[in-house]
Structure formats: C-alpha cells, structure tokens
Design a protein around this motif. Structure first.
Motif, PDB file in Angstrom:
ATOM      1  N   ALA A  65     107.263  57.016   2.539  1.00 13.79           N
ATOM      2  CA  ALA A  65     105.918  57.207   1.977  1.00 13.79           C
ATOM      3  C   ALA A  65     105.365  58.561   2.404  1.00 13.79           C
ATOM      4  O   ALA A  65     104.709  59.251   1.617  1.00 13.79           O
ATOM      5  N   CYS A 106     104.541  61.940   0.050  1.00 11.72           N
ATOM      6  CA  CYS A 106     103.166  62.443   0.104  1.00 11.72           C
ATOM      7  C   CYS A 106     103.082  63.775   0.848  1.00 11.72           C
ATOM      8  O   CYS A 106     101.999  64.172   1.296  1.00 11.72           O
ATOM      9  N   CYS A 117     109.232  55.770  10.233  1.00 11.69           N
ATOM     10  CA  CYS A 117     107.971  55.132   9.811  1.00 11.69           C
ATOM     11  C   CYS A 117     107.040  54.715  10.956  1.00 11.69           C
ATOM     12  O   CYS A 117     107.417  53.966  11.843  1.00 11.69           O
ATOM     13  N   LEU A 118     105.801  55.218  10.902  1.00  9.37           N
ATOM     14  CA  LEU A 118     104.806  54.888  11.917  1.00  9.37           C
ATOM     15  C   LEU A 118     103.909  53.738  11.473  1.00  9.37           C
ATOM     16  O   LEU A 118     102.939  53.400  12.143  1.00  9.37           O
ATOM     17  N   GLY A 119     104.225  53.133  10.333  1.00  7.36           N
ATOM     18  CA  GLY A 119     103.485  51.948   9.891  1.00  7.36           C
ATOM     19  C   GLY A 119     102.082  52.246   9.415  1.00  7.36           C
ATOM     20  O   GLY A 119     101.170  51.455   9.626  1.00  7.36           O
ATOM     21  N   SER A 120     101.907  53.390   8.781  1.00 11.37           N
ATOM     22  CA  SER A 120     100.592  53.704   8.230  1.00 11.37           C
ATOM     23  C   SER A 120     100.776  54.392   6.887  1.00 11.37           C
ATOM     24  O   SER A 120     100.165  55.413   6.600  1.00 11.37           O
ATOM     25  N   CYS A 121     101.616  53.771   6.047  1.00 11.38           N
ATOM     26  CA  CYS A 121     102.051  54.415   4.804  1.00 11.38           C
ATOM     27  C   CYS A 121     100.911  54.610   3.814  1.00 11.38           C
ATOM     28  O   CYS A 121     100.993  55.462   2.938  1.00 11.38           O
ATOM     29  N   ASP A 122      99.842  53.800   3.936  1.00 12.81           N
ATOM     30  CA  ASP A 122      98.736  53.936   2.984  1.00 12.81           C
ATOM     31  C   ASP A 122      97.921  55.199   3.248  1.00 12.81           C
ATOM     32  O   ASP A 122      97.149  55.621   2.402  1.00 12.81           O
ATOM     33  N   LEU A 144     101.606  61.185  15.038  1.00 11.79           N
ATOM     34  CA  LEU A 144     101.068  60.787  16.330  1.00 11.79           C
ATOM     35  C   LEU A 144     100.889  62.041  17.174  1.00 11.79           C
ATOM     36  O   LEU A 144     101.829  62.846  17.302  1.00 11.79           O
ATOM     37  N   GLU A 176      95.661  60.351  10.436  1.00  8.59           N
ATOM     38  CA  GLU A 176      96.035  59.946   9.087  1.00  8.59           C
ATOM     39  C   GLU A 176      95.633  60.986   8.056  1.00  8.59           C
ATOM     40  O   GLU A 176      94.811  61.856   8.333  1.00  8.59           O
TER      41      GLU A 176
END
Lengths: 183, 468
Positions: A104, A108, A141-146, A152, A159
């Motif tokens: 993601a 982006c 993946c840092l688990g904040s794809c939205d 970090l 973000e």
C-alpha cells in the motif's frame, strides 16, 4: 554457514567492566517478568526489548549476562536476538527512521520518500550515519495502510507523509541533540 | 466525511455498528471523533455486561454457543472458533493458555489496530469470556513490535481490567466465579512469521519464531507444552456481542454460502487501502461486493480512475482481477474467484495506472524478507521468485522465466506439501494469481526465448533438439 565463521572458542567479544544488565534491572525482572512465564526463557523477549531500548543495541556481553540471568546458554540468547528485526547487534542511530515499503505504501509513493532520505542523509537502508544520529531502515508493512505512506521515527508512527514532513522530522531530530533517542 | 458517506444513499447492510459500536466509523460516525475508550466509559456503555452474562453460563454451553453461531476466525484462515475451542481436553489441573494474536503484519491489514487503538476493553471482555469458556488461566496478548502506541494502550487496558477485578487472583469479575485469569502483554520484535500460531508460541517462549510441525496441535500441546488456544483480536472482540445478543442475531448478519460451503455469518472489519478516495477500516456484513465496499464506503476510486485489481485480503491471498470487482467479500471468495481465501478481508485496491509487475515484485520481496528460513523451498524459493520478477521488471527476462516462476511458486507451501507453515502458500498464491490474471502485462515485459545458434559454436542442447 558454519564453515565460513571462526571457531567460536577463539572468538573474542568486546567486554567492559560495568555490566549492561544492572542490578536494578535484574531485580525488576525477577519481580515482574519471571513470574509471568512457565520457563525463564519466556522472559527473554521483554528483556531484549529493554536492553535494545537502553543501549540502542544488544551487545554480546549483554547476551552473556542475560544468559546467566536466565540460566540458558549465550547461544540461545544470540539465536533469538539474530532472528528478530528489532534487535540490533551494532548500535543504531539516535533516530531510527523506518520507512514502510510494503504494497500500500509503494503504490502511494514511498519510493520518493525513501530516495529523499537516502540523498539527504547519504546512507542506504540499514546503514547509520557517521555521526551516529540516524539509521535508515526499509521496513515491511507497519499496519497503517489507510494512511500510506507511513514511517516510524523511533517509536512514533507518522502517517500520510510528504517530503516536507519528513524534512521537518529530520530537522527536529537533528536539533534534539543527545539523549533524545528512545528507541 | 460523514456527510459524504451518507450522500451515497445506498443501503448499508449492517444496520448498526457491532465491533465499532464505540469507535466512530462511517456511515455512523466521523473517524475524527475517535478516542480511546477507557474502562469507565466502556462500562457506562454496556461494557463487561456480556462477561457477566457469560459467567452465568457453563463453559461447555459457552463453547457450544460460539460453535452454533459459527463464528469463523477473523485472523485469515476462517477456521470455526467454537470448533477450535472444542479441541481442548478437559482441565487436568495444570496450566492452560490463551494467546491473543495481534501480530497483524500481513501487508494491507490494519483492522486489529483499530480495536487496540480505540476500544481495547472490547478485546479484554472477549479474552475473559474465552478464558472462562475454555478454562484457560493465563492469557498472553501478543502484539507486534512495531505497534508501539497500541502496546501502551493495551497495557493500560490490561491494568484497568485488573483494577476493576476482571482479571486477577480473586476470580473473574470480582470473584463472580472462582476462576482466576492472568493477562500479560507480550511484544513481538519485528517478524511476520510470529503471526503463524506456532511461531507465535515460540516467540512467547523466548525463541526464534520458527513454526512447529503439527501435530501435535496447540490445543493438545502448545505454549510451554500445555493446551493452548490462539485467537485473533477481532475474533475475540466478536465473542462478547454474540454472548450478549445471541446466536440468532449473529446469524442474521452476513450471508450463507452460495456454493454449499460453510456460511459467513456476522459483521467483519474490512480495511481498504490503495487507490481509493477514503481508505480506512469499515464494518460491513460479510458478503458485501468489493465494488460496493469501494464505492459506498470509500468514496470510489481515487481521481475517478478505473479499477484494475485488488489484493483480496492481505497479500497472501492473491489478487482479484479486473473482471472480479463484484466479488462478494465472504469466505466463499477463494473457491469462486481463484484466490486463496478471504484472509483478513483487508483489500488493497489498484487503479488502471498500476504496474502489476511492480506489485508482484513488491510482494515477492516481502516474502523473501519474511521467510523464517526453516524450510528450504520457502527460504530459497522466495529469493528465486524475487530475482526472477526483478529480472522481468528490468526487462532482462525471457518467456521461459515466466514458466519457471510459476513452476517454483506452485511447488512451495503446505498445500503442495513442502513446508511446515503456510507462509509459502501465501507467496505461491500471490505470485501465481497475479501472473495468471495479468499474464499479458508480464509477457509484454519479457523477451521471446531463443537460443543463439552460430556457425562457430552450437550448444549441446540445440544440437540435441535439432537431432530430434
């Protein structure tokens, strides 16, 4: 690849007189961590997190000390340390920049950010600047794809990053000299 | 945001939020108003009522209740939760464990983070109910290392739950039952493989996260050699509402299988990312078509572009093609649309400008980096796949490389039977589906395979083929 390494019996590790695992740490581990797990080794990950946080790496001497505290072999500690990405055997910079490179974030526009940081700091991913201030990591993946693209900075997730934001964060980290590193 | 979501005027299948009851989420609330629900607010809004109700039910009946509801695991595999619970042997006086899987490292997946961030007590309630139902005395909340903020929020929630007498030696819910549960946070340290349930157990035991050979299954011999249940965060969060509102209510949400398979009941958190106008986590009924999810919840494709494809739900599941935009998001999706499965139901959407070869390269690199190195087909194969796709991307590959790619990918994983865990199956499905569904794009990037034949030197291979 055991055939390319030195025989461990002759390997010297750098040591210092002062222990990395202080008595206060050990007392707290005995009181808080050991009762949580059925085996002593269960406490290894939380202990390693603390050492990594305190010294920005896990020195070989600390592995020996932890092993003796947990009554396991130093090799067992090293086995675990070298498996996990967040544990480093060499010191990382005071500010660790971990740019997400997963799908993601890539679609982006993470590449522009990564290239910008590379050029600005003059380091490639998984390198540390000579002054020890910055380490650049390309992470999965840092688990904040939205909110892609994300990165970090030490323990704080940033973000919807732009080059301007990244520059500002690097400026702030450069100014915050000394003990700001809380990785 | 809310205004725009309601403007869409399309019936939202889930009539009221269940898992996002306290987390403002479109179309019911504005994500801007999200804040972490503390224990007092949680209780004031009906929290821990389900636990109180659950403690009046016998453990065996509770397991049957979850079984009847057909709650399928929300972590990716969709394994029935009640059935998993029923695999446990009766208590023998020794310790029994619950591990909460919050490793959430599958690219594209960020749904459990929402629950940890804003409503951690919903998870605590589920943990307490699961521990009572399965008679488990210790719970380890395994959270991935990169979730620094979430780890702090969850740790605080655990301490609050202790302070309110939910956990602790007095017995669940201030000693309402004489069954004590301890709950501890255990942070991972940056390894995708620790989301595999036995890899997770190794990480809690302080070792490298190498998955274990099964059997024995964790329910028989798991953490520290004792019976263990491993559940995903969202699965546990769903247990409370099921106990509270009942099996019939749960089954009224979601959908039946259209192909005679197991049903997909209940609401599901779906995290949409990629080229859409409003990416985010939404709560939808299982079975919602992907197109509806994108158009009604996410405000459509970004910049009005056309849909090209989507990762079905975490990269391991493979890719949905351009003609599969209407695929219903339920547990049938794997069999009907040639992907591995629903996975975490967190699709990443790609628009028409996306280079699918680059997508494949990104996914291949992920699996190369995250292979734990225990099984040779995965450790070596993942590297080969990455190299071949990089070659295709650079334009240095031939048509033969495409076949080689598919051959290697198809031979990796527990389905072909060459590895211990399913990490490679993810690699296998991701690569095969993307190459098969976008074959033209790959073929356009490779050169035809030919052998240079000169009058001076002719290779042995060519001589043979000429002779034949």
């Amino acid at each position: 690849m055991s055939w390319t390494t030195k025989p461990s019996a002759t390997t010297k590790i750098p040591t210092r007189a002062e222990p990395y695992c202080t008595q206060a740490m050990k007392d707290r581990w005995t009181k808080e961590l050991l009762p949580r797990y059925a085996t002593k080794q269960g406490a290894l990950l939380p202990i390693l997190h603390e050492i990594q946080h305190a010294y920005r790496h896990i020195p070989y001497q600390a592995m020996v000390e932890i092993a003796s505290f947990l009554s396991i072999k130093p090799a067992d500690v090293m086995d675990t340390v070298t498996f996990y990405e967040e544990f480093h055997t060499e010191p990382v910079g005071k500010c660790v920049i971990g740019i997400c490179q997963s799908i993601a974030c890539e679609v982006c526009g993470h590449q522009k950010l990564l290239d910008h940081v590379r050029n600005r700091l003059g380091i490639e991913p998984h390198e540390t600047t000579d002054d020890g201030k910055f380490t650049l990591l390309a992470l999965e993946c840092l688990g904040s794809c939205d909110t892609a693209p994300v990165a970090l900075f030490n323990e704080t997730l940033h973000e919807k990053l732009t080059i301007e934001t990244v520059d500002r964060l690097i400026d702030e980290a450069s100014r915050a000299d000394g003990g700001s590193g809380h990785h | 945001m809310l205004a725009r979501a309601t403007e869409a005027k399309v019936a939202m299948p889930v009539t009221e939020p269940v898992l996002t009851k306290r987390i403002p989420t479109a179309p019911w609330g504005d994500p801007k108003n999200r804040r972490t629900v503390g224990v007092d607010d949680f209780i004031a809004t009906g929290g821990y009522k389900s636990l109180e109700k659950a403690l009046d039910i016998t453990p065996a009946d509770l397991v049957n209740l979850v079984k009847d509801a057909n709650l399928r695991g929300r972590g990716g595999a969709g394994f029935p939760c009640g059935l998993k619970w029923s695999f446990l042997a009766p208590p023998d006086g020794g310790r029994r464990y619950l591990c909460i899987n919050c490793d959430e490292a599958e690219p594209g997946t960020f749904k459990d983070r929402l629950l940890c961030d804003y409503d951690p007590h919903l998870i605590m309630e589920g943990i307490a109910i699961a521990c009572w139902a399965c008679q488990l005395d210790t719970a380890y909340f395994f959270i991935r290392g990169e979730y620094h903020h979430q780890a702090k929020v969850v740790e605080k929630a655990i301490q609050e739950a202790y302070a309110k007498g939910i956990f602790g030696k007095q017995g669940l819910m201030n000693g309402k039952v004489k069954f004590a549960v301890d709950c501890y946070l255990h942070r991972g340290a940056g390894a995708y493989i620790c989301g595999e349930e036995t890899g997770l157990l190794e990480a809690v035991e302080g070792r490298r996260g190498w998955p274990r050979l099964k059997p024995p299954f964790p329910a028989v011999k798991g953490l520290f050699g004792r019976p263990t249940i491993i559940n995903n965060v969202e699965t546990l969060a769903a247990v409370g509402p099921i106990v509270d509102k009942g099996v019939a209510w749960w089954k009224s949400l979601g959908c039946e299988s259209s192909i005679g398979g197991a049903p997909s009941y209940g609401p599901k958190l779906m995290g949409v990312s990629g080229h859409v106008n409003r990416p985010g986590v939404f709560e939808c009924d299982l079975g919602i078509p992907l197109r509806k999810l994108v158009e009604d919840y996410c405000g459509g494709m970004r910049g009005g572009k056309k849909f090209k494809g989507a990762i079905a739900g975490g990269v391991s599941m493979g890719i949905l093609g351009t003609d599969q935009f209407d695929a219903p998001m339920d547990f049938d999706i794997g069999r009907k649309f040639d992907v591995m499965g629903l996975g975490t139901a967190c699709p990443t959407i790609f628009d028409e400008d996306t280079d699918m070869v680059a997508v494949a390269r990104n996914i291949a690199r992920f699996f190369k980096n995250e292979s734990c190195g225990q099984c040779t087909p995965c450790r070596e194969g993942a590297g080969w796949i990455y190299k071949i796709i990089s070659r295709i991307e650079r334009g240095d590959a031939t048509t033969k490389d495409l076949d080689l790619l598919l051959e290697i990918a198809g031979s990796m994983g527990i389905i072909p039977g060459t590895t211990i865990c399913g990490l490679s199956d993810g690699n296998n499905w991701a690569i095969r589906t993307i190459v098969n569904k976008f074959r033209g794009e790959f073929e356009a990037r490779v050169k035809p395979y030919s052998v240079a034949v000169s009058s001076v030197g002719v290779s042995a291979g060519v001589q043979l083929s000429v002779l034949r």
